[in-house]
Scaffold this motif. Structure first.
Motif, PDB file in Angstrom:
ATOM      1  N   VAL A 290       0.848  -1.206   0.000  1.00  0.00           N
ATOM      2  CA  VAL A 290       0.000   0.000   0.000  1.00  0.00           C
ATOM      3  C   VAL A 290       0.877   1.248   0.000  1.00  0.00           C
ATOM      4  O   VAL A 290       0.673   2.188  -0.777  1.00  0.00           O
ATOM      5  CB  VAL A 290      -0.931   0.008   1.234  1.00  0.00           C
ATOM      6  CG1 VAL A 290      -1.612   1.350   1.383  1.00  0.00           C
ATOM      7  CG2 VAL A 290      -1.970  -1.092   1.107  1.00  0.00           C
TER       8      VAL A 290
ATOM      9  N   GLU B 299       2.427   1.848  -3.382  1.00  0.00           N
ATOM     10  CA  GLU B 299       1.526   2.456  -4.376  1.00  0.00           C
ATOM     11  C   GLU B 299       1.458   3.964  -4.168  1.00  0.00           C
ATOM     12  O   GLU B 299       1.508   4.745  -5.117  1.00  0.00           O
ATOM     13  CB  GLU B 299       0.120   1.869  -4.243  1.00  0.00           C
ATOM     14  CG  GLU B 299      -0.041   0.540  -4.945  1.00  0.00           C
ATOM     15  CD  GLU B 299      -1.499   0.083  -4.925  1.00  0.00           C
ATOM     16  OE1 GLU B 299      -2.375   0.872  -5.301  1.00  0.00           O
ATOM     17  OE2 GLU B 299      -1.743  -1.057  -4.505  1.00  0.00           O
ATOM     18  N   ALA B 300       1.328   4.341  -2.893  1.00  0.00           N
ATOM     19  CA  ALA B 300       1.262   5.770  -2.587  1.00  0.00           C
ATOM     20  C   ALA B 300       2.571   6.448  -2.981  1.00  0.00           C
ATOM     21  O   ALA B 300       2.582   7.540  -3.542  1.00  0.00           O
ATOM     22  CB  ALA B 300       0.973   5.994  -1.114  1.00  0.00           C
ATOM     23  N   ALA B 301       3.692   5.770  -2.704  1.00  0.00           N
ATOM     24  CA  ALA B 301       4.999   6.348  -3.023  1.00  0.00           C
ATOM     25  C   ALA B 301       5.127   6.557  -4.526  1.00  0.00           C
ATOM     26  O   ALA B 301       5.596   7.602  -4.984  1.00  0.00           O
ATOM     27  CB  ALA B 301       6.109   5.437  -2.519  1.00  0.00           C
ATOM     28  N   ALA B 302       4.655   5.576  -5.294  1.00  0.00           N
ATOM     29  CA  ALA B 302       4.721   5.712  -6.755  1.00  0.00           C
ATOM     30  C   ALA B 302       3.882   6.905  -7.203  1.00  0.00           C
ATOM     31  O   ALA B 302       4.258   7.627  -8.128  1.00  0.00           O
ATOM     32  CB  ALA B 302       4.228   4.431  -7.422  1.00  0.00           C
ATOM     33  N   GLY B 303       2.748   7.108  -6.533  1.00  0.00           N
ATOM     34  CA  GLY B 303       1.900   8.249  -6.872  1.00  0.00           C
ATOM     35  C   GLY B 303       2.620   9.560  -6.671  1.00  0.00           C
ATOM     36  O   GLY B 303       2.560  10.447  -7.519  1.00  0.00           O
ATOM     37  N   VAL B 304       3.328   9.670  -5.560  1.00  0.00           N
ATOM     38  CA  VAL B 304       4.050  10.914  -5.279  1.00  0.00           C
ATOM     39  C   VAL B 304       5.198  11.091  -6.269  1.00  0.00           C
ATOM     40  O   VAL B 304       5.388  12.165  -6.835  1.00  0.00           O
ATOM     41  CB  VAL B 304       4.573  10.931  -3.829  1.00  0.00           C
ATOM     42  CG1 VAL B 304       5.547  12.085  -3.628  1.00  0.00           C
ATOM     43  CG2 VAL B 304       3.428  11.038  -2.851  1.00  0.00           C
TER      44      VAL B 304
ATOM     45  N   SER C 271       5.421   9.946  -9.214  1.00  0.00           N
ATOM     46  CA  SER C 271       4.935  10.246 -10.563  1.00  0.00           C
ATOM     47  C   SER C 271       4.784  11.749 -10.764  1.00  0.00           C
ATOM     48  O   SER C 271       4.886  12.246 -11.874  1.00  0.00           O
ATOM     49  CB  SER C 271       3.598   9.549 -10.818  1.00  0.00           C
ATOM     50  OG  SER C 271       2.552  10.216 -10.131  1.00  0.00           O
TER      51      SER C 271
ATOM     52  N   ALA D 295       1.402   5.226   4.142  1.00  0.00           N
ATOM     53  CA  ALA D 295       0.869   5.799   2.897  1.00  0.00           C
ATOM     54  C   ALA D 295       0.415   7.236   3.137  1.00  0.00           C
ATOM     55  O   ALA D 295       0.680   8.127   2.327  1.00  0.00           O
ATOM     56  CB  ALA D 295      -0.290   4.959   2.376  1.00  0.00           C
TER      57      ALA D 295
END
Lengths: 325, 161
Positions: B32, B35-40, B42, B118
């Protein structure tokens, strides 16, 4: 949507994007600018600055491009598309209105079209011309037909607007129901109610007939047409509406004229949207971001238009909406 | 057949397995947070280092589980090369019970810590200077994993074989 579905990637991306939103102070600063060019300079320094324009009158292009960019950025974040689409249907219906009016008036409406609907404009144009609704899944074909025939009968463009507005709200309501997300459903309901309240006030202020109110009434809200008509016929609509969830809103602002009420309505919605700031994994912040951007764009339009008309900064500031951040 | 299920040796091994299950919590938690880290990232690739720190936080439960599983295996002689020692059913059951705290708490605290991490990552996405605070919030959850580790460790240590 299952209740526990979480979207860490989408929410985290949106949280980072929130940094590009303009704060209320920044908007106030724009309103305070001495000249329209100074306001434009502040705007150019923000996220809108990607599109640089020389003439302040072109600011709409900055907003248009930036909104389109925002829609595109958000669109890919959540695999379940309806979630974002609900907020884009209004753009589709807006484009249909423009295209229909273009058709009947033969005036080129290209500059009124918005990118950012769920359906690309070219597809929309082609299928609308052929009256083929199979490829326009979220569009109520019957409503389009009705709008066209109503226009043919009355030669009044208003019917195109009202009929399609109704269709837009019922599409949103249906999609929200299917989605089953309480936050979205509540928002759609509030939006419909507030639209109707604004219509009520407008019709009353303009001294028009009840029929106009009935024709413009949009479905999906918690306030029925019956209550609204009672408010319309009564000498003090506020007293009738006191029992609704919008009682305090009406009481406080309905008597202060349409501009003040409209701003209060926007702020009321923003207050609700702001709940999403405290959600971390559920999809609410993604929707809130779209709405925050749209409100921001609206504010900028108000400020820039007022600046061009040399309206006093104090009056502009009164009209600046609450910001999300 | 049923008797062998209740043999001391089997129960002790089950204990080691339960302890290792703490990794489930870590895997979900790190997932989880990832996923949040990838969002940031990006939106802002420069924040990679900061969010990676936060993403790693929920990983500790798995390590604690591994630690207890190892201790169990050492205790029953599985890693010594001389074969497993004989255990009574009581001893085996005791070892099993000792492994349950870290196994269970590891799963749930790992998931919870993942969510907190997250949220911390999103905080960093918005305000990069608040990394320390975001880490603190997530690290609070760690307390309970450590407590469970302590309980498991003390219980395991006090069992005589």
């Amino acid at each position: 949507m299952s209740k526990n579905k979480i979207y860490p990637f989408a929410v985290a991306s949106v949280r980072s994007m929130e940094n590009s939103l303009m704060t209320k102070q920044k908007l106030m600063q724009m309103a305070d600018a001495k000249t329209v060019d100074e306001a434009l300079r502040i705007l150019s320094d923000s996220a809108y600055g990607k599109t640089q324009v020389k003439d302040a009158h072109d600011f709409e292009r900055m907003i248009g491009n930036h909104l389109e960019e925002t829609y595109q950025a958000v669109d890919g974040l959540i695999p379940q598309e309806t979630l974002v689409d609900i907020f884009l249907y209004k753009n589709d219906y807006h484009n249909i209105k423009v295209l229909l009016k273009e058709e009947v008036s033969k005036v080129n409406g290209k500059k009124f079209l918005i990118q950012g609907g769920t359906i690309p404009i070219e597809t929309l144009r082609k299928n609308l011309r052929e009256r083929n609704y199979v490829e326009l899944p979220n569009i109520d074909g019957e409503a389009v037909e009705e709008a066209v025939s109503m226009y043919a009968k009355t030669r009044n463009g208003r019917y195109i607007d009202t009929i399609l507005d109704k269709a837009c709200f019922s599409t949103m309501e249906k999609a929200a129901k299917k989605l089953g997300n309480a936050y979205v459903s509540k928002y759609v309901q509030m939006l419909a109610d507030i639209t109707n309240l604004k219509t009520l006030l407008r019709v009353k202020t303009m001294d028009r007939d009840y029929q106009v109110l009935e024709e413009s009434f949009v479905p999906g809200g918690s306030i029925g047409l019956e209550l609204l008509s009672r408010a319309f016929r009564s000498d003090s609509p506020v007293a009738v509406l006191k029992e609704t969830p919008y009682g305090s809103l009406c009481e406080e602002y309905m008597d202060q004229g349409f501009t003040a009420f409209e701003k209060a309505c926007d702020d009321y919605l923003m207050e609700y949207i702001k709940d999403a700031k405290y959600k971390t994994l559920t999809p609410e912040p993604v929707m809130a971001f779209i709405l925050a951007k749209e409100t921001e764009a609206k504010c900028i339009r108000i400020i820039m238009t007022c600046k061009m008309q040399n309206i006093d900064a104090a009056i502009i500031k009164e009209r600046v909406r609450e910001a999300y951040v | 057949m049923v008797e062998s299920l209740f043999s001391g040796e089997f129960l002790a091994l089950s204990g080691a397995a339960v302890a290792a299950l703490a990794g489930i919590g870590s895997a979900i938690g790190v997932g989880v947070a990832g996923e949040a880290a990838a969002g940031v990232v990006s939106e802002d690739p420069n924040k990679f280092g900061q969010v990676l720190l936060l993403q790693a936080l929920p990983g500790t439960q798995g390590i604690y589980g591994l630690l207890i599983a190892f201790l169990v295996m050492v205790k029953v002689g599985l890693l010594g090369g001389n074969g497993m020692i004989d255990l009574t059913m009581i001893q085996g059951a005791g070892i099993f019970a000792a492994a349950v705290p870290i196994g269970l708490v590891g799963i749930f605290s790992g998931i919870a810590q993942g969510k907190a991490a997250a949220a911390g990552i999103m905080l960093v996405g918005k305000k990069p200077s608040e990394l320390a605070k975001g880490m603190l919030f997530a690290a609070m959850v760690e307390t309970y994993a450590v407590l469970a580790l302590l309980v498991s460790f003390l219980m395991l240590n006090s069992i005589q074989v």
